[in-house]
Write a protein that holds these residues in place. Sequence first.
Motif, mmCIF file in Angstrom:
data_model
loop_
_atom_site.group_PDB
_atom_site.id
_atom_site.type_symbol
_atom_site.label_atom_id
_atom_site.label_comp_id
_atom_site.label_asym_id
_atom_site.label_seq_id
_atom_site.Cartn_x
_atom_site.Cartn_y
_atom_site.Cartn_z
ATOM 1 N N GLY A 29 0.823 -1.197 0.000
ATOM 2 C CA GLY A 29 0.000 0.000 0.000
ATOM 3 C C GLY A 29 0.856 1.247 0.000
ATOM 4 O O GLY A 29 1.959 1.258 0.545
ATOM 5 N N GLY A 30 0.378 2.289 -0.638
ATOM 6 C CA GLY A 30 1.103 3.546 -0.673
ATOM 7 C C GLY A 30 2.444 3.454 -1.372
ATOM 8 O O GLY A 30 3.357 4.206 -1.056
ATOM 9 N N GLY A 31 2.592 2.516 -2.293
ATOM 10 C CA GLY A 31 3.836 2.376 -3.036
ATOM 11 C C GLY A 31 4.912 1.575 -2.333
ATOM 12 O O GLY A 31 6.001 1.394 -2.862
ATOM 13 N N THR A 32 4.633 1.096 -1.106
ATOM 14 C CA THR A 32 5.621 0.306 -0.385
ATOM 15 C C THR A 32 5.059 -1.062 -0.018
ATOM 16 O O THR A 32 3.851 -1.247 0.112
ATOM 17 C CB THR A 32 6.077 0.998 0.915
ATOM 18 N N MET A 33 5.958 -1.998 0.145
ATOM 19 C CA MET A 33 5.617 -3.331 0.629
ATOM 20 C C MET A 33 6.190 -3.441 2.030
ATOM 21 O O MET A 33 7.364 -3.138 2.259
ATOM 22 C CB MET A 33 6.241 -4.386 -0.289
ATOM 23 N N LYS A 34 5.343 -3.835 2.992
ATOM 24 C CA LYS A 34 5.745 -3.935 4.382
ATOM 25 C C LYS A 34 5.539 -5.366 4.870
ATOM 26 O O LYS A 34 4.531 -5.984 4.542
ATOM 27 C CB LYS A 34 4.924 -2.975 5.245
ATOM 28 N N PHE A 35 6.494 -5.870 5.650
ATOM 29 C CA PHE A 35 6.392 -7.206 6.230
ATOM 30 C C PHE A 35 6.363 -7.048 7.742
ATOM 31 O O PHE A 35 7.107 -6.259 8.315
ATOM 32 C CB PHE A 35 7.590 -8.062 5.820
ATOM 33 N N CYS A 36 5.486 -7.831 8.392
ATOM 34 C CA CYS A 36 5.315 -7.647 9.826
ATOM 35 C C CYS A 36 5.228 -8.973 10.561
ATOM 36 O O CYS A 36 5.016 -10.028 9.969
ATOM 37 C CB CYS A 36 4.082 -6.812 10.116
#
Length: 84
Positions: A29-36
């Motif tokens: 989302g928002g142009g970024t990929m985030k891993f959590c």
Amino acid sequence: VCTRLGNLTWHNGIIPGNEIWLKLGGDKGGGTMKFCLQIGNLLRPNAPEKTIVFAIYDGPDSHANIQIALKPFADQFRKLQSTT
């Protein structure tokens, strides 16, 4: 630490009392990929304050990009999967 602080919940017997369940996830989302990472047996485990972002990159969520982003964590994931 979570057990000593009384933060764990067993979700009415679904999660055994002698286990801590970890959830690994990702969000584009928002142009970024985030891993959590989240501890599954906390009250409201999906709450933002209980979510630990451990990797982020700008770009699409392609298979190749995800492999590159997660490669530094591969050994740690294998250890987590085999830990009881």
